[in-house]
Write an enzyme that holds these catalytic residues in place. Sequence first.
Site, PDB file in Angstrom:
ATOM      1  N   ASP A 134     -12.421 -60.361  23.613  1.00  0.00           N
ATOM      2  CA  ASP A 134     -13.403 -61.122  24.207  1.00  0.00           C
ATOM      3  C   ASP A 134     -14.055 -60.255  25.194  1.00  0.00           C
ATOM      4  OD1 ASP A 134     -14.519 -63.258  25.076  1.00  0.00           O
ATOM      5  OD2 ASP A 134     -12.704 -64.654  25.659  1.00  0.00           O
TER       6      ASP A 134
HETATM    7  C1  BGC Z   1     -15.613 -66.344  26.143  1.00  0.00           C
HETATM    8  C2  BGC Z   1     -15.713 -66.320  24.766  1.00  0.00           C
HETATM    9  C3  BGC Z   1     -17.326 -66.167  24.424  1.00  0.00           C
HETATM   10  C4  BGC Z   1     -17.467 -64.855  24.979  1.00  0.00           C
HETATM   11  C5  BGC Z   1     -19.042 -64.646  24.793  1.00  0.00           C
HETATM   12  C6  BGC Z   1     -16.133 -65.373  26.926  1.00  0.00           C
HETATM   13  O1  BGC Z   1     -16.215 -65.152  28.292  1.00  0.00           O
HETATM   14  O2  BGC Z   1     -14.285 -66.407  26.518  1.00  0.00           O
HETATM   15  O3  BGC Z   1     -15.234 -67.582  24.170  1.00  0.00           O
HETATM   16  O4  BGC Z   1     -17.379 -66.213  23.048  1.00  0.00           O
HETATM   17  O5  BGC Z   1     -17.696 -64.998  26.321  1.00  0.00           O
HETATM   18  O6  BGC Z   1     -19.939 -65.220  25.277  1.00  0.00           O
END
Ligand code: BGC
Length: 749
Positions: free
Chosen positions: A263
């Site tokens: 993530d």
């Molecule tokens: C989120 C993810 C997301 C990523 C990219 C993160 O903060 O937890 O779900 O895909 O950002 O935007």
Amino acid sequence: MKRIPLLTLLACLLVAVACKQKAAPQDRLLANEAKINDIIAQMTLEEKVNMLHSKTNMSSAGVERLGIADINYADGPFGIREEGVPNGFQSAGWTLDSATYFPTGSALAATWSEDLAYKYGTAMGKEARIRGKDVILGPAVNIQRLPVGGRTYEYLSEDPILSAALSLYYTKGVQDQGTAVCIKHFAVNNQETNRGSVNVKIDERTLREIYLKPFERAVVEGGAMSVMPAYNRVNGDYCSENEHLLNEILRGDWGFKGMTVSDWGGTHSTMGAMLHGLNVQMTGSNYLGPAVIDSIKTGALTEAQVDEKVRQILRLRFAIEAVPADKANQIITSQPESQKTALAVAEKSIVLLKNNNILPIKANVKKIAVIGQNAVLKTQSGGVGAGVKALYEVSPLQGIQARAGKNIEVNYAPGYKNFPGRRWGPAPAEPDPLVATAIDEPADPALMAEAMELAKNADLVIFFGGTNKSIETEGSDRNDIKLPCGQEELVQALYETNPNLVTVLISGGPTDLQLLEPVSPAIVQGWWNGMEGGTALAEVLFGDIAPSGKLPFTFPMKLEDSPAYAMGNFPNDTREMDLFTAMYRPDMTPAERQALNAQRPIPVSDYTERFYVGYRWFDTKNITPMYAFGHGLSYVDFSYGDMEAKATGKGVKVTFTLKNEGDMPADEVVQLYVTRVGSSVEWPEKELKAFSRVSLNAGESRKVTLEIPLNDLRYWNEAKNGWDLEHGKLQLLLGSASDDIRQSAEVSI
Ligand code: BGC
């Protein structure tokens, strides 16, 4: 006649059997092993390491010299996110990137439809290709453990069987279009509070039976090609370097052959990531960049370890054909076919929670008062990562106006202020009369008076309450599930003024309805329902279609009744700034951010409620919820004919005849729960094991079959550290909701 030798015959037979045996979905990733080895042999170490971290905010590098394209990612999960600038989330200012905004996770789950989940995934996969994306960052399939969870609206359900079925079909839909999913957030990412540091303490049985199920089916049966380790820790280790989750379970037990992508900001160390199962650091290169090369020089890592990471990445790269630059972004992302899917999902997701014969809207209603800002607020953006720049969005008010036509007068008043969430920077000079400064601000007298005026003169009042995407959002959990900004006071006054009142809740998660329920003759859960949400809602309110959504989670009477609260497991820590918010805050230097991270204590979230999640808890503890899991009314009655149940050796099979007793077509979601009889193992009171959405015309009846595979009846035996089947008696409970069981039967397995 020439005789065929016995050995030849046997060999033919074996080949025939082998060919008939379906290849495991993960094997699709193994189609190019020789080619991949050949390419790895030609790559320099720098080129290899370059693939292990972000290139831009939404891509990781290929090797141009060898014709290997970059991997392009897109959020997910409810629409292909608008194009951002290369190094951040700010808009790139494109015009062709307006996408289809689909109903959010809990709305999709309320359809209880594998077919719709597949269509949803298909449409997402197609739009990703139009935008030149290889991987969708979704679906988001964590179990809804907390009613206050900031991402409840993104996630599917509190139940593993329902979540897993939808997760599987969403995955298949996307990947059948030649786009990969990146199923997230692996694993046990059930709270936003301290999400970047919290250590979840969880027992193995609960982990396997509840929290991992939606991932397992997507990987094992759906062949999910990538997985996103979550921000949090599980039993001590960050998910992005968690040996048990990534190497033992995902790659070991489930045979995952693809790549993992941390993530954003969720990578924490070079050695942890390299040794314990991470392929790509998103974003940045401080861990899986030059430090990897240094570690090889010192002998802490070997180039063979890097090769293995690269191999797993290339498997996805070759399974997913890159969209050539001159083919991507040639047409608008949102396509009419996908918009139809968004509408179809919305139509089947709306849940009629209560109806005292007030819905559908009667023919004598000529004047409608629509009260509440949630009737006009757009829901496509906000909520942080899962926002969509929609090509258009039909609000509930627009949907009602369009359907009402010329013969019905529709008037609107905002009724209450909207709470836009916490704000950085100075307050605006002029306060906005429609904007609240605090979530618990009492009802506004002027807005109330205006609403009463409309209500007084209307034949029907439709109140739109609920939350918004600043209240339910990634990065923070709600403090409680109370309706914001004096909504309860407003509904009470509306009801006194005009009791012909329908309440529609526009929210992603449950809300506390104790005060609202007695003053609402009808209540509808309307969700954040995508770009066609208003159209679908109007169809249900006016009775063009019968409502058929069923709750994917329990509406507790009060927050404290829900398991993690009742056990004192949440909230349990002082809230601190969210890691993600800190990472991208422009007012902090990298050194300040690092200092902030270093100070961070390790908060713990102890899952001592174990597998008693959602209705498993409420049923076992005999706590009556406001609305139970699986609940949802229709405009017709369904009758359930006699149920026949038998154990088949492969599982359990139930058949019965379902009849639509009404005078309009309608869908019923039939649900099969299992209770253990005389078991020596601990079980919740009952568990959902099978379900089916059945569409019936007026007066039509149909034979319905529900099957539970033996695998779904197993439990995780901690003593043996493996799955186990307990033989004995099962009581099968067939019904229309977890608290509306129509028939039961006993079988032995
Ligand atoms: C989120 C993810 C997301 C990523 C990219 C993160 O903060 O937890 O779900 O895909 O950002 O935007």
